[in-house]
Design a protein around this motif. Structure first.
Motif, PDB file in Angstrom:
ATOM      1  N   TYR A 164       0.842  -1.198   0.000  1.00  0.00           N
ATOM      2  CA  TYR A 164       0.000   0.000   0.000  1.00  0.00           C
ATOM      3  C   TYR A 164       0.882   1.255   0.000  1.00  0.00           C
ATOM      4  N   THR A 165       0.507   2.208  -0.816  1.00  0.00           N
ATOM      5  CA  THR A 165       1.225   3.469  -0.851  1.00  0.00           C
ATOM      6  C   THR A 165       0.903   4.271   0.405  1.00  0.00           C
ATOM      7  N   ILE A 166       1.947   4.681   1.100  1.00  0.00           N
ATOM      8  CA  ILE A 166       1.732   5.398   2.368  1.00  0.00           C
ATOM      9  C   ILE A 166       2.424   6.759   2.398  1.00  0.00           C
ATOM     10  N   GLU A 167       3.039   7.175   1.277  1.00  0.00           N
ATOM     11  CA  GLU A 167       3.697   8.477   1.266  1.00  0.00           C
ATOM     12  C   GLU A 167       2.663   9.594   1.207  1.00  0.00           C
ATOM     13  N   ASP A 168       2.903  10.608   2.046  1.00  0.00           N
ATOM     14  CA  ASP A 168       2.014  11.781   2.072  1.00  0.00           C
ATOM     15  C   ASP A 168       1.902  12.371   0.653  1.00  0.00           C
TER      16      ASP A 168
END
Length: 240
Positions: A164-168
């Motif tokens: 899952y992409t978790i970068e702001d």
């Protein structure tokens, strides 16, 4: 001629009476020098063995004090409703916000207790970060800190690759539910394990795995009608 005879008889009679009423001086000296044939007996000189056996076999009953369990102070990390933690996973910095939509007064043993989280990551632009796996371990303890129950782990494996992409400005959010617990439970320890994949090439074809762990403790509100806690039972035993 009669008078002398009477006098002699009277003198003999007086001697016999004196002899019968007293002890001769030579016998008195022997009695004073020789010890008495009967020596006095004392209880301390010859103790009664039966009395000692009775005392050793039948000790006097004494009250046995009841040991009171030592209570531990429970720090409720969600006492204000939420808490924010900052974690490190390799070159990435994770910010995780925990909260519960259920009021803390309703966190009772028999209730289903939800805990939500939202996580974002700050990573190097050339090394994006992904959440590949989340594992949550839940342990319930009583007011002395003793283990009451360990519930099955909750696992969320990413359904997409590499994760899952978790970068702001993106984030990962989920909610787990703590199941009903024994009446003696007074706290729940939730341990979160985050597996993060960090790209090692600009095209994100190779990754390194980093793991960040965190733990929060939530207090359980006892039910007054439930089974008494260990300290309450010990207190009732001591006063009964």
């Amino acid at each position: 001629m009669r008078t002398p005879f009477v006098t002699a008889v009277t003198a003999v009679t007086s001697l016999l009476l004196l002899t019968g009423c007293g002890t001769p001086p030579w016998e008195q000296a022997q009695e004073s020098e020789s010890p008495s044939s009967e020596s006095p007996t004392t209880e301390s000189a010859t103790p009664d063995p039966s009395a000692s056996e009775t005392e050793s076999e039948s000790p006097s009953p004494s009250a046995t004090p009841t040991e009171t369990p030592t209570l531990v102070q429970i720090v409720n990390d969600l006492a204000s409703g939420s808490t924010v933690r900052t974690l490190t996973a390799g070159a990435s910095t994770l910010t995780v916000n925990y909260w519960s939509d259920l009021s803390m007064t309703d966190w009772k043993p028999d209730a289903s207790k939800p805990v939500s989280l939202s996580m974002t990551a700050e990573a190097n632009e050339d090394a994006p970060a992904y959440l590949s796996r989340l594992q949550v371990t839940s342990v319930a303890r009583d007011e002395t800190g003793a283990l009451v129950q360990q519930t099955p782990d909750v696992v969320d494996d990413a359904s997409v690759q590499p994760g899952y992409t978790i970068e702001d400005p993106y984030s990962y959010s989920t909610t787990i539910v703590v199941p009903p617990l024994p009446d003696t439970a007074r706290s729940v320890e939730l341990t979160f394990s985050y597996e993060i994949l960090v790209a090692t090439t600009p095209d994100a074809e190779a990754f390194s795995k980093q793991t960040a762990t965190d733990k929060i403790t939530v207090a359980i509100t006892p039910d007054p009608s439930a089974t008494p806690s260990p300290s309450e039972s010990a207190s009732e035993s001591a006063t009964s």
